[in-house]
Structure formats: structure tokens, C-alpha cells
Design a protein around this motif. Structure first.
Motif, PDB file in Angstrom:
ATOM      1  N   LYS A 316      42.924  47.169  40.815  1.00  0.00           N
ATOM      2  CA  LYS A 316      41.595  47.502  41.321  1.00  0.00           C
ATOM      3  C   LYS A 316      40.846  46.219  41.631  1.00  0.00           C
ATOM      4  O   LYS A 316      41.001  45.215  40.926  1.00  0.00           O
ATOM      5  N   LYS A 319      33.856  45.792  41.319  1.00  0.00           N
ATOM      6  CA  LYS A 319      32.715  46.356  42.032  1.00  0.00           C
ATOM      7  C   LYS A 319      31.933  45.237  42.728  1.00  0.00           C
ATOM      8  O   LYS A 319      31.635  44.208  42.130  1.00  0.00           O
ATOM      9  N   GLY A 320      31.639  45.442  43.987  1.00  0.00           N
ATOM     10  CA  GLY A 320      30.810  44.481  44.723  1.00  0.00           C
ATOM     11  C   GLY A 320      31.552  43.239  45.177  1.00  0.00           C
ATOM     12  O   GLY A 320      30.966  42.335  45.763  1.00  0.00           O
TER      13      GLY A 320
END
Ligand SMILES: [Zn+2]
Length: 413
Positions: A316, A319-320
Motif C-alpha cells: 500500500k 495516505k497523501g
């Protein structure tokens, strides 16, 4: 060079210069005169318990609860109480509240007293007595297993790994019989150990190399320096897998070394569990974040001076984290996985200078800012002192309390 015996006065000066950063201690005001007849209720907040529950349980006046809440609204809101925090309620002979004390955290408590003009609330800092502690140990298996249990030793191990994060990869570099010495503040209350403060100095002997770190305050900030006064910080961390992030959540018993490092090609492969957080090795700008062939999910960060770092096979992307985003050293940018051409979960880590792959392990990376010249004399005094402290740390795995600093100063001074 011959070691100069410790001069207590000199030490005290350096010690308190160092201690200057600690928050001001609020003088505790004289407690209001207690009436002759009173009743005390003490306890610890249970999970989910509110002040209302406590008042109900002891059949206290709910109107007073609202008054207490109002009195402390601007100081500490009592809407959320934390489980495990201590409280004490003192009642006068009319079963009215005389005082209410609540432990906000390890460093301060809320003190509410009845006065002629209603309840008055204040936050009171807890003045811990500081003692200097010596901790020594030898590595067996891993850093955490090599620390004693309890007394916040896990946190101390993580603090140690943060200090040397630019020089030692605590997940793959440690060898059995590596050793460490720590000079650390112990914070005491009523003669009882409460927790560790800052590590003042430390020595880590890793595979024949000896690293030393000295805490010093400069421009209002504590940081760690080598013996020449150079910051231990570098533009790149030793490993993009942070020992702290890997270890937090592991108890001493459950921790096992999970990382293996291999170098089968232009880069390093860190075998680690899927989902292990991956940190940016240095400050930079994300120039790629997405799928790319055999790399699978890949992040590329561009750093100063033509450096780039690559993080591949991620399960993964954080985030951001996308093209053009600035990231700070140590920020979590993604998670270990097995995307792209990978037989098992691992992080593929690559460093390039002007697009030429280099080995991040053998690369000499200069250290960060040094102690300014005006502070060097104070720094030298501190390191001299800490060196004699370090010399007397026993390599055994136990905590020895050094003579209390204050007592010493009185005797010697
Ligand atoms: Zn690889």
C-alpha cells in the motif's frame, strides 16, 4: 589522554545548563485549611467511568459536580477522564466537597478547592526528583530482549534506537555481544521511580564500532551529538524500516527479529511482514507513487544533491503520498508487500545519485549541523562529565543508581 577526576561543581553547572529546558515547576500553593471533620474518597478512574458515575456512586451532590466542571472548564475539561488516572475527593462535615484532585498525567494534576467565592481550579506541575541512572547491557538476540523488563525499559530501548537511527539499523545490524551503556535521568516521586527522562549520554558498541551520543540543548532544542560536537543526524536514515515503528506494539516476550537483509542486485531487500511501515529515508519530494512493472507499487523520492530513493513491492502507498508531495525524513510513506516481481513480502530499497545506483550501506553520508562555537566550551564540559559517567556504567543488565547529584554537591561544595 588521561582522565581528569570529576569535579562535582563543574558537573553541576553542566548538568543544570542541560536541565534548563525542563518545564517550569509551579510552586504548589499552601492547601486550604482543612475542616476538622472530613471524609476522603480516593480511587482510579475505571474504563468508561465519568465524574457523574463517581458522584452517583458516593451519593455526592450533583449540583457541586456542575460547579466543579465549570470551575475547571478553562483549565482542564473534566468531560473525559482517562482510565487508570487517580483522583481524590475530600468532603467536609456537611458532606460538601472541600477539594477535588485529578491526576491529568505523569507531570501534572488538577487541583480544585472550595473558596469563599466558589470553586477555584488550578493545574499543578509535579516536581519529580531527578537522579542519574546507569544502565548497561549486552545484546542477546535483539535490543528489546536485552533490556530488563518493566520500568519503561521498552520505551528506553526505542529512545536509544532513535538516537542512533542514522548509524545503526537496529533490526539488521545488531550482533550478539554488542553492548550498550546508557546514562539517563530517572524521575522520582516520594523516593519511588516513576519513569525515565531523557537519555543524557549513551555508548553503543556494534560489531566492533563504538558510537557515542551526547544530549545537548541548542537553539532551544535537545539533540544528540558525537564527541566532536557534530549532530548525529544525517540526510539519510540507516534504514527505511524504523525500529521504533516495527517494535512498538511488541512486548519484550513477543518480539522476534523479523528482518533479514539481502543484496541480490542494485538495491537492498528487507524481508519483513506485509504491512510493516516504510519510512522516507530522507527529506525530499515524491516524484513517483504508483505501479511500475517488476517494482509493483513503487515510491520514488527526490532528495537534494541529485539523490533519489526507491521503495518497491509495497502492499500500500501511504495516505497523501503522491507526485509532488514533500515528505520529511522518517514519515511513513507506505507499507511492505509483495506486489510486482516478488516471491515473498519484502521492501526493495534503492538509492541513486544522478540516476547511478549506489549502495546506501557503504555510502559515507555527512553529519548534520554542529554545536556552535559559542557553546563548545559548555559542550566539552558536559561530554567530559558524561564520559566519566559512561566509564563507570557496568556492562551488566541492571540499573545502578548513581549518587544523587544534589547530595553530592552539598558534600563536595
Ligand atoms: Zn529487490
Amino acid at each position: 589522554m588521561k582522565k581528569v577526576p570529576m569535579k562535582a561543581a563543574l558537573f553541576i553547572t553542566a548538568f543544570f545548563a542541560f536541565m534548563g529546558h525542563f518545564s517550569l515547576i509551579t510552586k504548589e500553593e499552601a492547601p486550604p485549611v482543612q475542616k476538622q471533620e472530613f471524609r476522603k474518597i480516593t480511587g482510579k478512574i475505571k474504563k468508561g467511568e465519568t465524574l457523574f458515575d463517581i458522584f452517583k456512586k458516593y451519593k455526592l451532590d450533583i449540583i457541586e459536580l456542575y460547579k466543579i466542571r465549570e470551575a475547571s472548564a478553562n483549565i482542564h475539561r473534566l468531560r473525559e477522564l482517562y482510565p487508570g488516572r487517580p483522583y481524590k475527593i475530600v468532603l467536609d462535615k456537611n458532606a460538601q466537597i472541600n477539594s477535588f484532585i485529578y491526576g491529568i498525567d505523569d507531570d501534572c494534576f488538577l487541583n480544585i478547592n472550595r473558596t469563599d467565592k466558589g470553586f477555584r481550579a488550578e493545574k499543578v506541575s509535579i516536581h519529580h526528583e531527578k537522579r542519574i541512572l546507569h544502565i548497561g547491557g549486552t545484546i542477546k538476540d535483539n535490543l528489546i530482549a536485552s533490556m530488563e523488563e518493566g520500568n519503561g525499559n521498552l520505551l528506553l530501548a526505542l529512545q536509544l534506537s532513535d538516537i542512533f537511527a542514522w548509524d545503526i539499523d537496529f533490526t539488521t545490524d545488531l550482533r550478539n555481544n554488542d553492548s550498550f551503556k546508557i546514562v539517563v535521568e530517572g524521575l522520582y516521586l516520594d523516593g519511588r521511580f516513576k519513569k525515565y527522562g531523557d537519555i543524557l549520554a549513551s555508548e553503543f558498541s556494534n560489531n566492533g564500532d563504538i558510537y557515542r551520543a551526547y544530549a545537548f540543548k541548542q537553539n532551544g532544542k535537545i539533540d544528540y551529538y558525537d564527541k566532536t560536537g557534530k549532530s548525529l543526524r544525517k540526510s539519510f536514515l540507516k534504514s527505511p524500516l524504523s525500529f521504533r515503528r516495527i517494535s512498538s506494539g511488541f512486548s519484550r516476550g513477543r518480539y522476534h527479529p523479523i528482518l533479514k537483509i539481502r543484496r541480490p542486485h542494485q538495491g537492498l531487500d528487507y524481508a519483513a511482514a506485509t504491512g510493516t511501515p516504510v519510512s522516507a529515508a530522507g527529506d525530499g519530494t515524491v516524484v513517483f507513487a504508483g505501479r511500475r512493472g517488476q517494482y509493483g507499487n513503487l515510491i520514488i523520492i527526490r532528495h537534494r544533491k541529485g539523490y533519489k530513493t526507491y521503495y518497491g513491492h509495497l502492499s500500500k502507498i501511504g495516505k497523501g503520498v503522491r507526485n509532488g508531495v514533500q515528505v520529511d525524513q522518517g514519515r511513513v510513506i507506505g507499507y511492505v508487500g509483495a506486489t510486482g516481481l516478488a516471491t515473498g513480502p519484502h521492501l526493495h530499497y534503492e538509492m541513486r545519485i544522478d540516476n547511478r545506483p549506489v549502495n546506501p550501506i557503504s555510502l559515507k553520508i555527512p553529519r548534520g549541523a554542529a554545536i556552535s562555537e559559542t557553546m563548545l566550551i559548555a559542550f566539552r564540559q558536559f561530554t567530559d562529565q558524561m564520559n566519566s559517567e559512561l566509564t563507570s556504567v557496568k556492562p551488566s543488565n541492571h540499573i545502578a543508581e548513581r549518587n544523587a547529584t544534589r547530595r553530592r554537591s552539598q558534600k563536595d561544595g
